[in-house]
Design a protein around this motif. Sequence first.
Motif, PDB file in Angstrom:
ATOM      1  N   SER A  20      47.487  46.052  32.936  1.00  0.00           N
ATOM      2  CA  SER A  20      46.153  45.901  32.119  1.00  0.00           C
ATOM      3  C   SER A  20      46.019  44.860  31.095  1.00  0.00           C
ATOM      4  O   SER A  20      44.930  44.096  30.927  1.00  0.00           O
ATOM      5  N   GLU A  21      47.161  44.908  30.389  1.00  0.00           N
ATOM      6  CA  GLU A  21      46.883  44.106  29.130  1.00  0.00           C
ATOM      7  C   GLU A  21      47.012  42.476  29.687  1.00  0.00           C
ATOM      8  O   GLU A  21      46.407  41.717  28.816  1.00  0.00           O
ATOM      9  N   ALA A  22      47.894  42.313  30.823  1.00  0.00           N
ATOM     10  CA  ALA A  22      47.843  40.739  31.065  1.00  0.00           C
ATOM     11  C   ALA A  22      46.614  40.442  31.773  1.00  0.00           C
ATOM     12  O   ALA A  22      46.149  39.422  31.509  1.00  0.00           O
ATOM     13  N   VAL A  26      43.384  37.600  31.001  1.00  0.00           N
ATOM     14  CA  VAL A  26      42.653  36.630  31.821  1.00  0.00           C
ATOM     15  C   VAL A  26      41.074  36.753  31.492  1.00  0.00           C
ATOM     16  O   VAL A  26      40.503  35.802  31.605  1.00  0.00           O
ATOM     17  N   LEU A  27      40.800  38.076  31.492  1.00  0.00           N
ATOM     18  CA  LEU A  27      39.244  38.254  31.217  1.00  0.00           C
ATOM     19  C   LEU A  27      38.781  37.548  29.949  1.00  0.00           C
ATOM     20  O   LEU A  27      37.480  37.007  30.008  1.00  0.00           O
ATOM     21  N   ILE A  37      44.366  36.634  41.160  1.00  0.00           N
ATOM     22  CA  ILE A  37      44.514  37.342  42.667  1.00  0.00           C
ATOM     23  C   ILE A  37      45.960  38.089  41.861  1.00  0.00           C
ATOM     24  O   ILE A  37      46.920  37.618  41.540  1.00  0.00           O
ATOM     25  N   ILE A  38      45.671  39.419  41.958  1.00  0.00           N
ATOM     26  CA  ILE A  38      46.725  40.419  41.747  1.00  0.00           C
ATOM     27  C   ILE A  38      47.508  40.648  42.947  1.00  0.00           C
ATOM     28  O   ILE A  38      47.094  41.028  44.011  1.00  0.00           O
ATOM     29  N   VAL A  39      48.843  40.470  42.983  1.00  0.00           N
ATOM     30  CA  VAL A  39      49.683  40.654  44.199  1.00  0.00           C
ATOM     31  C   VAL A  39      50.718  41.660  43.914  1.00  0.00           C
ATOM     32  O   VAL A  39      51.763  41.846  43.162  1.00  0.00           O
ATOM     33  N   LYS A  52      42.828  47.804  41.410  1.00  0.00           N
ATOM     34  CA  LYS A  52      41.297  48.039  42.095  1.00  0.00           C
ATOM     35  C   LYS A  52      40.384  48.429  40.928  1.00  0.00           C
ATOM     36  O   LYS A  52      39.249  48.128  41.281  1.00  0.00           O
ATOM     37  N   GLU A  53      40.718  48.909  39.810  1.00  0.00           N
ATOM     38  CA  GLU A  53      39.831  49.015  38.714  1.00  0.00           C
ATOM     39  C   GLU A  53      39.304  47.877  38.006  1.00  0.00           C
ATOM     40  O   GLU A  53      38.177  47.531  37.528  1.00  0.00           O
ATOM     41  N   TRP A  54      40.482  46.879  38.176  1.00  0.00           N
ATOM     42  CA  TRP A  54      40.152  45.558  37.682  1.00  0.00           C
ATOM     43  C   TRP A  54      39.236  44.762  38.602  1.00  0.00           C
ATOM     44  O   TRP A  54      38.293  44.038  38.157  1.00  0.00           O
ATOM     45  N   ILE A  55      39.259  45.036  39.982  1.00  0.00           N
ATOM     46  CA  ILE A  55      38.337  44.364  40.937  1.00  0.00           C
ATOM     47  C   ILE A  55      37.138  44.622  40.718  1.00  0.00           C
ATOM     48  O   ILE A  55      36.272  44.042  41.398  1.00  0.00           O
ATOM     49  N   GLU A  56      36.808  46.080  40.283  1.00  0.00           N
ATOM     50  CA  GLU A  56      35.374  46.688  40.193  1.00  0.00           C
ATOM     51  C   GLU A  56      35.026  46.090  38.946  1.00  0.00           C
ATOM     52  O   GLU A  56      33.627  45.825  38.757  1.00  0.00           O
ATOM     53  N   LYS A  57      35.624  45.682  37.912  1.00  0.00           N
ATOM     54  CA  LYS A  57      35.055  44.997  36.656  1.00  0.00           C
ATOM     55  C   LYS A  57      34.639  43.696  36.789  1.00  0.00           C
ATOM     56  O   LYS A  57      33.529  43.297  36.068  1.00  0.00           O
TER      57      LYS A  57
END
Length: 287
Positions: A20-22, A26-27, A37-39, A52-57
């Motif tokens: 989340s910190e990384a 980016v955000l 793209i989170i792999v 998945k929390e971040w792709i909703e943000k």
Amino acid sequence: MSNALVSIIVPCYKQAHYLSEALQSVLEQRYSNWECIIVNDGSPDNTEIIAKEWIEKDVRFQYLYKENGGLPSARNKGIQKAKGEFIVALDADDILHPDYLRKLVPVLHTDKNLAIVGCYSKFFIDKVANVVHDLKPKGNNYRDLMYQNHLVATSLYRKKCWEEVGGYDESMKKGFEDWEFWLNITKRGWQFQFVEEFLFYYRKAKKSMLVDTINYHAEANMEYIFRKHQDIYCRHFDNTAEVLFYYIKTHRLGKMKLKHSIEYKIGKVIMKPFRLLSQLFKANKKQ
């Protein structure tokens, strides 16, 4: 001012606690035309939940799962999906300065001879404010990379260069894959450049892939790079021989210094009874 799309690839394996910190870094980029793209490289932790929390943000975040195959494989998988003209490989425990893209993208966009743009970096422990080392690299061509990697993995580069060399070498699972990648690109005539500002933060941990590589795999990885790119090392044979013999001399002097140290002599005295017992035990077994 360039408005090129930048694809930021974030592989994650057992680093969900840092992810989340990384992604927050980016955000917070002041250059907005990016995709991230989170792999998930088959990570056994809660990487998927956090991703998945971040792709909703933000719709610019994407999520990709793959079976575990190592860092080079994870980067390649993400870049295959990437739509950006430029690429950034961001490890899940590192952090970008808010101006990272805003300062680096115009440099790469302006100079068509450049394949890679890096910057100054700060190494930190636990928190970004706790900086333990500053890195101010120099150089601009493959000769500056032959014996030491001056480019951190999180440098901005052209996707077409990744295509040109066939991506990261997926056999290099024990580290130095970014060094080999930069060398493979620049030996073809491409150049690199540094923005002389601290725009990247590298997390320094007691246990990490880099620490493991330096402690256990450095020589094997260097030999692999030398053999894979023997065309340039043979072309610069005199320099290569000078560097290799310097390493040999340094290693020999280190062993001599250790052998003559007080600690070594004390250790020999302490271990003498154990050596005698070992010899007696072997002698008894033979009888």
